[in-house]
Design a protein around this motif. Structure first.
Motif, PDB file in Angstrom:
ATOM      1  N   PHE A 148      -0.427   6.449  -2.413  1.00  0.00           N
ATOM      2  CA  PHE A 148      -1.331   5.651  -1.570  1.00  0.00           C
ATOM      3  C   PHE A 148      -1.521   6.412  -0.265  1.00  0.00           C
ATOM      4  N   ASP A 149      -2.766   6.679   0.065  1.00  0.00           N
ATOM      5  CA  ASP A 149      -3.050   7.260   1.377  1.00  0.00           C
ATOM      6  C   ASP A 149      -3.148   6.100   2.367  1.00  0.00           C
ATOM      7  N   GLU A 150      -2.077   5.930   3.144  1.00  0.00           N
ATOM      8  CA  GLU A 150      -1.995   4.809   4.102  1.00  0.00           C
ATOM      9  C   GLU A 150      -2.235   5.287   5.534  1.00  0.00           C
ATOM     10  N   VAL A 151      -2.915   6.422   5.672  1.00  0.00           N
ATOM     11  CA  VAL A 151      -3.172   6.946   7.026  1.00  0.00           C
ATOM     12  C   VAL A 151      -3.936   5.902   7.855  1.00  0.00           C
ATOM     13  N   VAL A 152      -4.905   5.238   7.236  1.00  0.00           N
ATOM     14  CA  VAL A 152      -5.660   4.188   7.928  1.00  0.00           C
ATOM     15  C   VAL A 152      -4.932   2.843   7.848  1.00  0.00           C
ATOM     16  N   THR A 153      -4.449   2.507   6.659  1.00  0.00           N
ATOM     17  CA  THR A 153      -3.962   1.142   6.414  1.00  0.00           C
ATOM     18  C   THR A 153      -2.508   0.916   6.840  1.00  0.00           C
ATOM     19  N   GLY A 154      -1.740   1.999   6.992  1.00  0.00           N
ATOM     20  CA  GLY A 154      -0.319   1.871   7.324  1.00  0.00           C
ATOM     21  C   GLY A 154      -0.101   1.168   8.654  1.00  0.00           C
ATOM     22  N   PHE A 155       0.690   0.124   8.649  1.00  0.00           N
ATOM     23  CA  PHE A 155       0.995  -0.701   9.829  1.00  0.00           C
ATOM     24  C   PHE A 155      -0.261  -1.322  10.447  1.00  0.00           C
ATOM     25  N   ARG A 156      -1.381  -1.284   9.705  1.00  0.00           N
ATOM     26  CA  ARG A 156      -2.605  -1.935  10.192  1.00  0.00           C
ATOM     27  C   ARG A 156      -2.960  -3.134   9.305  1.00  0.00           C
ATOM     28  N   LEU A 157      -3.016  -2.910   7.996  1.00  0.00           N
ATOM     29  CA  LEU A 157      -3.381  -4.025   7.102  1.00  0.00           C
ATOM     30  C   LEU A 157      -2.254  -5.047   7.027  1.00  0.00           C
ATOM     31  N   ALA A 158      -1.032  -4.576   7.219  1.00  0.00           N
ATOM     32  CA  ALA A 158       0.151  -5.435   7.190  1.00  0.00           C
ATOM     33  C   ALA A 158       1.308  -4.592   7.694  1.00  0.00           C
ATOM     34  N   TRP A 159       2.417  -5.206   8.007  1.00  0.00           N
ATOM     35  CA  TRP A 159       3.609  -4.449   8.447  1.00  0.00           C
ATOM     36  C   TRP A 159       3.980  -3.414   7.377  1.00  0.00           C
ATOM     37  N   GLY A 160       3.903  -3.810   6.120  1.00  0.00           N
ATOM     38  CA  GLY A 160       4.222  -2.894   5.026  1.00  0.00           C
ATOM     39  C   GLY A 160       2.984  -2.183   4.479  1.00  0.00           C
ATOM     40  N   GLY A 161       1.870  -2.218   5.211  1.00  0.00           N
ATOM     41  CA  GLY A 161       0.660  -1.485   4.840  1.00  0.00           C
ATOM     42  C   GLY A 161      -0.089  -2.101   3.659  1.00  0.00           C
ATOM     43  N   ALA A 162      -0.966  -1.293   3.054  1.00  0.00           N
ATOM     44  CA  ALA A 162      -1.775  -1.771   1.930  1.00  0.00           C
ATOM     45  C   ALA A 162      -0.883  -2.140   0.750  1.00  0.00           C
ATOM     46  N   GLN A 163       0.223  -1.404   0.586  1.00  0.00           N
ATOM     47  CA  GLN A 163       1.094  -1.695  -0.571  1.00  0.00           C
ATOM     48  C   GLN A 163       1.701  -3.082  -0.471  1.00  0.00           C
ATOM     49  N   GLU A 164       1.981  -3.531   0.756  1.00  0.00           N
ATOM     50  CA  GLU A 164       2.464  -4.910   0.921  1.00  0.00           C
ATOM     51  C   GLU A 164       1.301  -5.901   0.741  1.00  0.00           C
ATOM     52  N   ARG A 165       0.172  -5.598   1.361  1.00  0.00           N
ATOM     53  CA  ARG A 165      -0.958  -6.539   1.309  1.00  0.00           C
ATOM     54  C   ARG A 165      -1.455  -6.747  -0.121  1.00  0.00           C
ATOM     55  N   TYR A 166      -1.518  -5.660  -0.901  1.00  0.00           N
ATOM     56  CA  TYR A 166      -2.066  -5.777  -2.251  1.00  0.00           C
ATOM     57  C   TYR A 166      -0.982  -5.872  -3.328  1.00  0.00           C
ATOM     58  N   GLY A 167       0.265  -5.772  -2.924  1.00  0.00           N
ATOM     59  CA  GLY A 167       1.371  -6.026  -3.847  1.00  0.00           C
ATOM     60  C   GLY A 167       1.572  -4.979  -4.930  1.00  0.00           C
ATOM     61  N   VAL A 168       1.227  -3.725  -4.637  1.00  0.00           N
ATOM     62  CA  VAL A 168       1.445  -2.641  -5.613  1.00  0.00           C
ATOM     63  C   VAL A 168       2.199  -1.515  -4.904  1.00  0.00           C
ATOM     64  N   THR A 169       3.275  -1.051  -5.526  1.00  0.00           N
ATOM     65  CA  THR A 169       4.122  -0.045  -4.866  1.00  0.00           C
ATOM     66  C   THR A 169       3.883   1.334  -5.487  1.00  0.00           C
ATOM     67  N   PRO A 170       3.422   2.292  -4.684  1.00  0.00           N
ATOM     68  CA  PRO A 170       3.198   3.647  -5.205  1.00  0.00           C
ATOM     69  C   PRO A 170       4.506   4.441  -5.227  1.00  0.00           C
ATOM     70  N   ASP A 171       4.421   5.703  -5.673  1.00  0.00           N
ATOM     71  CA  ASP A 171       5.593   6.585  -5.638  1.00  0.00           C
ATOM     72  C   ASP A 171       5.739   7.235  -4.267  1.00  0.00           C
ATOM     73  N   LEU A 172       4.595   7.567  -3.676  1.00  0.00           N
ATOM     74  CA  LEU A 172       4.582   8.203  -2.354  1.00  0.00           C
ATOM     75  C   LEU A 172       3.456   7.581  -1.530  1.00  0.00           C
ATOM     76  N   ALA A 173       3.591   7.683  -0.202  1.00  0.00           N
ATOM     77  CA  ALA A 173       2.495   7.221   0.655  1.00  0.00           C
ATOM     78  C   ALA A 173       2.405   8.133   1.875  1.00  0.00           C
ATOM     79  N   SER A 174       1.151   8.406   2.276  1.00  0.00           N
ATOM     80  CA  SER A 174       0.960   9.224   3.481  1.00  0.00           C
ATOM     81  C   SER A 174       0.650   8.302   4.651  1.00  0.00           C
ATOM     82  N   TYR A 175       1.232   8.616   5.791  1.00  0.00           N
ATOM     83  CA  TYR A 175       1.042   7.832   7.010  1.00  0.00           C
ATOM     84  C   TYR A 175       0.569   8.734   8.140  1.00  0.00           C
ATOM     85  N   GLY A 176      -0.174   8.155   9.093  1.00  0.00           N
ATOM     86  CA  GLY A 176      -0.604   8.882  10.291  1.00  0.00           C
ATOM     87  C   GLY A 176      -1.046   7.855  11.308  1.00  0.00           C
ATOM     88  N   LYS A 177      -2.003   8.200  12.130  1.00  0.00           N
ATOM     89  CA  LYS A 177      -2.628   7.265  13.081  1.00  0.00           C
ATOM     90  C   LYS A 177      -1.608   6.374  13.807  1.00  0.00           C
TER      91      LYS A 177
END
Ligand SMILES: Cc1ncc(COP(=O)(O)O)c(C=O)c1O
Length: 423
Positions: A228-257
């Motif tokens: 999951f590319d969470e550069v935009v969504t990480g700590f923005r869509l939810a505390w746990g990012g898009a993976q928390e908001r949409y309830g699907v856990t990837p193997d890796l996630a990228s963060y930035g911003k």
């Protein structure tokens, strides 16, 4: 009548714009350019506003391309950074802020058993893909049409010159929200695919129910890494990012911003067995080089940590959602009165519009809307003191208050009617 001091300030703005055009291609820091009559040089930002060198105020929905989720120069971030500046700004060595930030991220992010830091979102997606290749021993990656994962070759294929032709053999592009076609492509390339990289909220298009779940299931079935590319969504869509908001856990996630609190700071988070491939104590055949001068920079970690401490306070995400929803609601009401169709998209504190009428779950349809009209809207807003990268999205912050939103919607109403009449 222009006063003497105003004339001096105006000539300062003009002088700076003329200078930057001589010094940098297009007078642009990246891809963003504005016509002369609305171009300006920013002097400072505070809360939900930025101010240009002539003292003009703009309500800001660019927010540094997303990081300023608390608004500009938030006192808690300023204070923390000032303290760190006096203690040193760069060590290339373990430091306390970076360990505290790693701890916070591993607690917050569902997929994060470990993290590793870098300096930009592009580097984070690049390293995530490299880890997946090393882990699987496969070379190809899948991305989605219309996605953006930073400036590197695997992401920019088709969007930039200067990319070696063989890269195109390594990248498979699939249609977001179309599980059937994506599944077919994955099955076709299952022995060569190292990873599927996806923005779970694809720019401004939310995932259809079942799409991310389907991706998770098929990638798991074939041992393909889901990133999951969470550069935009990480700590923005939810505390746990898009993976928390949409309830699907990837193997890796990228963060930035957001995790850099306004400083260049980024990370890969995810499964320990994948991240451990970059353990420098074990430089076996699968060892992944993952390092950089500014990786783990204490200033970025301090600013990021101060930002996360504000975001974890009760009610922060409910408020961000509320602000985003107010903007979307207001835009929907405006859309009903416009002479042509305008779709209102996004999720939570990410808001987007598109001049289209069609399947709004398809990024191809949404991205195929009238771009000239979006650009005209953006320019119209600038003239009225609203700064937004309309072609991409509105970012909102906790600093935007009801007054900002009312004023913005009033201006949007005027500008949208005007551009639709002309367009
Ligand atoms: C989803 C996504 N991934 C990666 C990036 C690249 O991040 P950076 O600009 O920090 O390299 C961006 C930048 O906007 C992005 O939107």
């Amino acid at each position: 009548m222009v006063s003497e001091s105003q004339a001096v300030q105006q000539s300062r703005n003009r002088e700076l714009l003329d200078k930057i055009r001589r010094l940098m291609p297009g007078g642009s820091l990246g891809t963003y350019v504005q016509p002369d009559d609305v171009a300006f040089v920013v002097a400072y930002g505070r809360g939900s506003k930025v101010y240009d060198v002539e003292g003009r105020e703009y309500i800001d929905y660019i927010l540094g391309s997303g990081p300023a989720v608390l608004g500009h120069a938030h006192p808690a971030v300023v204070e923390a950074v000032q303290r760190q500046v006096e203690r040193g700004t760069q060590f290339y060595w373990l430091n306390e802020p970076v360990i505290a930030l790693a701890d916070k991220m591993v607690q917050a992010i569902p997929c994060a058993e470990m993290v590793k830091f870098t300096s930009s979102g592009a580097e984070a997606t690049f390293y995530a893909l490299r880890l997946a290749r090393a882990f699987t021993g496969r070379d190809k990656i899948m991305r989605f049409e219309g996605s953006y994962h930073g400036h590197h070759d695997y992401s920019m294929l088709g969007g930039s010159a200067g990319i070696p032709k063989p890269v195109s053999d390594l990248v498979i592009t699939a249609p977001f929200n179309d599980l059937e076609t994506t599944t077919r492509l994955i099955e076709q390339h299952r022995h060569e695919l190292a990873a599927v990289i996806v923005e779970a909220l694809m720019r401004i298009v939310p995932p259809k129910p079942g799409f991310l779940e389907g991706l998770r299931a098929i990638t798991k079935q074939y041992g393909i890494m889901l990133i999951f590319d969470e550069v935009v969504t990480g700590f923005r869509l939810a505390w746990g990012g898009a993976q928390e908001r949409y309830g699907v856990t990837p193997d890796l996630a990228s963060y930035g911003k957001i995790i850099g609190g306004g400083y260049p700071f980024a990370a890969v988070a995810g499964r320990a067995d994948l991240l451990m491939l970059s353990d420098p104590r074990d430089r076996g055949p699968q060892y992944v080089y993952f390092s950089g001068t500014f990786s783990g920079n204490p200033l970025g970690a301090t600013a990021g940590l101060a930002t996360l401490r504000e975001l974890e306070k009760p009610g922060a995400y409910a408020r961000l959602d509320e602000i985003g929803e107010r903007l979307r609601q207001g835009l929907r009401e405006i859309a009903r009165t416009l002479p042509r169709p305008m779709a209102v998209l996004g999720d939570g504190p990410i808001v987007g519009i598109a001049f289209v009428d069609g399947d709004l779950t398809s990024p191809r349809v949404v991205g195929g809307g009238d771009k000239a009209l979006l650009k005209a809207t953006e320019i119209g807003l600038l003239r009225h003191g609203v700064l937004a990268n309309i072609v991409a999205k509105f970012y909102v912050s906790l600093a935007h208050d009801d007054g900002d939103l009312d004023r913005t919607l009033q201006i949007l109403d005027d500008v949208l009617h005007q551009v639709c009449r002309q367009g």
